[in-house]
Design an enzyme around this catalytic site. Sequence first.
Site, PDB file in Angstrom:
ATOM      1  N   ASN A 108      60.785 -68.487 -58.874  1.00  0.00           N
ATOM      2  CA  ASN A 108      61.364 -69.780 -59.445  1.00  0.00           C
ATOM      3  C   ASN A 108      61.353 -71.046 -58.561  1.00  0.00           C
ATOM      4  O   ASN A 108      60.879 -72.213 -58.891  1.00  0.00           O
ATOM      5  CB  ASN A 108      62.947 -69.561 -59.282  1.00  0.00           C
ATOM      6  CG  ASN A 108      63.301 -68.445 -60.404  1.00  0.00           C
ATOM      7  OD1 ASN A 108      62.261 -68.078 -60.904  1.00  0.00           O
ATOM      8  ND2 ASN A 108      64.612 -67.776 -60.457  1.00  0.00           N
ATOM      9  N   HIS A 154      55.952-111.715 -86.669  1.00  0.00           N
ATOM     10  CA  HIS A 154      56.196-111.174 -88.041  1.00  0.00           C
ATOM     11  C   HIS A 154      54.609-111.023 -88.571  1.00  0.00           C
ATOM     12  O   HIS A 154      54.514-111.030 -89.935  1.00  0.00           O
ATOM     13  CB  HIS A 154      56.934-111.851 -89.018  1.00  0.00           C
ATOM     14  CG  HIS A 154      58.231-112.358 -88.502  1.00  0.00           C
ATOM     15  ND1 HIS A 154      59.331-111.495 -88.554  1.00  0.00           N
ATOM     16  CD2 HIS A 154      58.692-113.554 -87.697  1.00  0.00           C
ATOM     17  CE1 HIS A 154      60.312-112.086 -87.621  1.00  0.00           C
ATOM     18  NE2 HIS A 154      60.042-113.269 -87.276  1.00  0.00           N
ATOM     19  N   SER A 275      31.777 -94.353 -92.564  1.00  0.00           N
ATOM     20  CA  SER A 275      32.233 -93.332 -93.856  1.00  0.00           C
ATOM     21  C   SER A 275      31.202 -92.550 -94.621  1.00  0.00           C
ATOM     22  O   SER A 275      30.131 -93.090 -94.697  1.00  0.00           O
ATOM     23  CB  SER A 275      32.892 -94.662 -94.629  1.00  0.00           C
ATOM     24  OG  SER A 275      33.038 -93.815 -96.219  1.00  0.00           O
ATOM     25  N   LYS A 281      30.781 -99.229 -94.428  1.00  0.00           N
ATOM     26  CA  LYS A 281      32.189 -99.239 -93.577  1.00  0.00           C
ATOM     27  C   LYS A 281      31.693 -99.003 -92.094  1.00  0.00           C
ATOM     28  O   LYS A 281      30.807 -98.362 -91.623  1.00  0.00           O
ATOM     29  CB  LYS A 281      32.798 -97.999 -93.944  1.00  0.00           C
ATOM     30  CG  LYS A 281      33.487 -98.357 -95.222  1.00  0.00           C
ATOM     31  CD  LYS A 281      34.898 -99.378 -95.036  1.00  0.00           C
ATOM     32  CE  LYS A 281      36.015 -97.998 -94.974  1.00  0.00           C
ATOM     33  NZ  LYS A 281      37.143 -98.833 -94.756  1.00  0.00           N
ATOM     34  N   ASN A 283      34.352 -98.058 -89.244  1.00  0.00           N
ATOM     35  CA  ASN A 283      35.733 -97.892 -89.265  1.00  0.00           C
ATOM     36  C   ASN A 283      36.059 -97.801 -87.528  1.00  0.00           C
ATOM     37  O   ASN A 283      35.487 -97.303 -86.833  1.00  0.00           O
ATOM     38  CB  ASN A 283      36.065 -96.452 -89.704  1.00  0.00           C
ATOM     39  CG  ASN A 283      35.882 -96.710 -91.210  1.00  0.00           C
ATOM     40  OD1 ASN A 283      36.147 -97.651 -91.768  1.00  0.00           O
ATOM     41  ND2 ASN A 283      35.394 -95.404 -91.879  1.00  0.00           N
ATOM     42  N   GLU A 288      42.213 -96.231 -83.851  1.00  0.00           N
ATOM     43  CA  GLU A 288      43.217 -95.405 -84.554  1.00  0.00           C
ATOM     44  C   GLU A 288      43.711 -94.161 -83.892  1.00  0.00           C
ATOM     45  O   GLU A 288      44.938 -93.774 -83.897  1.00  0.00           O
ATOM     46  CB  GLU A 288      42.784 -95.239 -85.970  1.00  0.00           C
ATOM     47  CG  GLU A 288      42.609 -96.452 -86.768  1.00  0.00           C
ATOM     48  CD  GLU A 288      42.018 -96.364 -88.040  1.00  0.00           C
ATOM     49  OE1 GLU A 288      41.641 -95.176 -88.394  1.00  0.00           O
ATOM     50  OE2 GLU A 288      41.889 -97.263 -88.867  1.00  0.00           O
ATOM     51  N   GLN A 320      60.239 -71.885 -68.840  1.00  0.00           N
ATOM     52  CA  GLN A 320      58.450 -71.830 -68.872  1.00  0.00           C
ATOM     53  C   GLN A 320      57.884 -72.795 -69.597  1.00  0.00           C
ATOM     54  O   GLN A 320      56.756 -73.120 -69.787  1.00  0.00           O
ATOM     55  CB  GLN A 320      58.292 -70.358 -69.100  1.00  0.00           C
ATOM     56  CG  GLN A 320      56.948 -69.978 -69.212  1.00  0.00           C
ATOM     57  CD  GLN A 320      56.779 -68.378 -69.475  1.00  0.00           C
ATOM     58  OE1 GLN A 320      56.776 -67.729 -68.371  1.00  0.00           O
ATOM     59  NE2 GLN A 320      56.431 -67.841 -70.555  1.00  0.00           N
TER      60      GLN A 320
END
Length: 457
Positions: A108, A154, A275, A281, A283, A288, A320
């Site tokens: 412990n 915003h 892609s 594309k 990406n 991400e 644990q």
Amino acid sequence: MKLWSGRFTAELDGLAEEFNDSLPFDRAMYRQDIACSVAHCTMLGATGIIPEADAKTIKDGLLSILDDIDGGRLKISGAEDIHSFVENALVSRIGDVGKKLHTARSRNDQVATDLRLYVRDAADGAISQLCELVGMLADLAEKHAQDVMPAYTHMQKAQPTTLGHYFSAYANMFLRDAERLKDCRKRVNVMPLGNGAAVATTFPVDRALTAKLLGFDSVTENSLDGVSDRDFVIEYLSAAALVMLHLSRINEEFVYWSGGEFAFIKLADEFSTGSSIMPQKKNPDVCELLRGKSGRVFGDLAAMLTVMKGLPLAYNKDMQEDKEPVFDADKTLRISLAVFTKMLQKTGFDTDAMARAADGGFSCATEVADYLAAKGVPFRTAHEITGKIVRHCIDCGRTLQDLPLDEYKKFSDVFDADVFTAVDARTAVERRSVVGGCAPSELARQIKTLRKRLKGL
Ligand code: ARG
């Protein structure tokens, strides 16, 4: 051999054993476990709790085990957990004297000590990566101190700022993260060894000596607390979660900045993917994933809070479950910081596109209101007048920069030709020289402070 077989007549059920064993994951801390045992047996020898010669034999045995694991000659398997594995390996190497290692110790206090050593390493590694990143962001802030771009609220254009001001914002976040980890490290670096199973030990252990050998600053004050405290894990995980949150935010920024509609930044091919169907594309997968990986670390934190919340004193096997969240967060954090820092070095910034964006979209409307307010018009009234001017501009297809002065005057006779200086994005930036602002002079001060704090880490 089980460490606790004496009291039992039957073997542990196979499925229960699989469920109970932590070796498949806690093997990751074999170095910490062996270091902990080397320090412990050195102390046992130095205090005369076991003969010095035995301590030496044990230490040599432990070091040979470490060497063999490091060198791939000893496979970690066939035991309940890393502590049992190392002890079994020791006894099979040096015989019965190896059985003295566990004197004045319990798994412990041992596991709590191992994990603190692991978290200390994890925090130190992340702190140095964060320092590198903050240094890089401070350099970028300096380089782009004059490059005007819109600030958004915003996600709409709000007021002009500079790219340097953005970088300084993120540098501040990551610097706080490094400071937070450094602060958490102080509470991590306290040694529970000597706390035994729950109420310490009858042997005259020299805890200060073991702590010194392991680089701990101090020892835990209360054994019940020492063996059952996992606050240090939770603190580390929350600090790690905040780093991931900040990485997620800047990468969200990069995802939309790199998109066609913004085209503010150019991600390097080395850090983009294509892609399988759309040939055009490119990406931002790395960005991400950096955003998405934050979910794992938040999960690690939530898991640990949940594991601990109902536990009575002292050790319970639930604990644990403390290791996998730490290992996962450490691994995720370290690779995320490394990949982001590398990607940032190769990212291109289209400062012309940013400047064009800052000029459009009425981002200087606040300047008009401030202009009127500075000439004595109450700010609320100035705000109202400016709102009407913006509406008028929208109706007649004008901008605040090309609306003729006589039209301005129709809204207030306070307007003069100097309004055109006020609505220039660069002027708007330069005028914000108060502490925290985006003026290049103020940004230089911010960067100086950042670098000073960075040095102090
Ligand atoms: N594998 C255990 C853990 O990770 C070690 C401590 C075991 N202690 C016990 N009382 N069963 O927590």
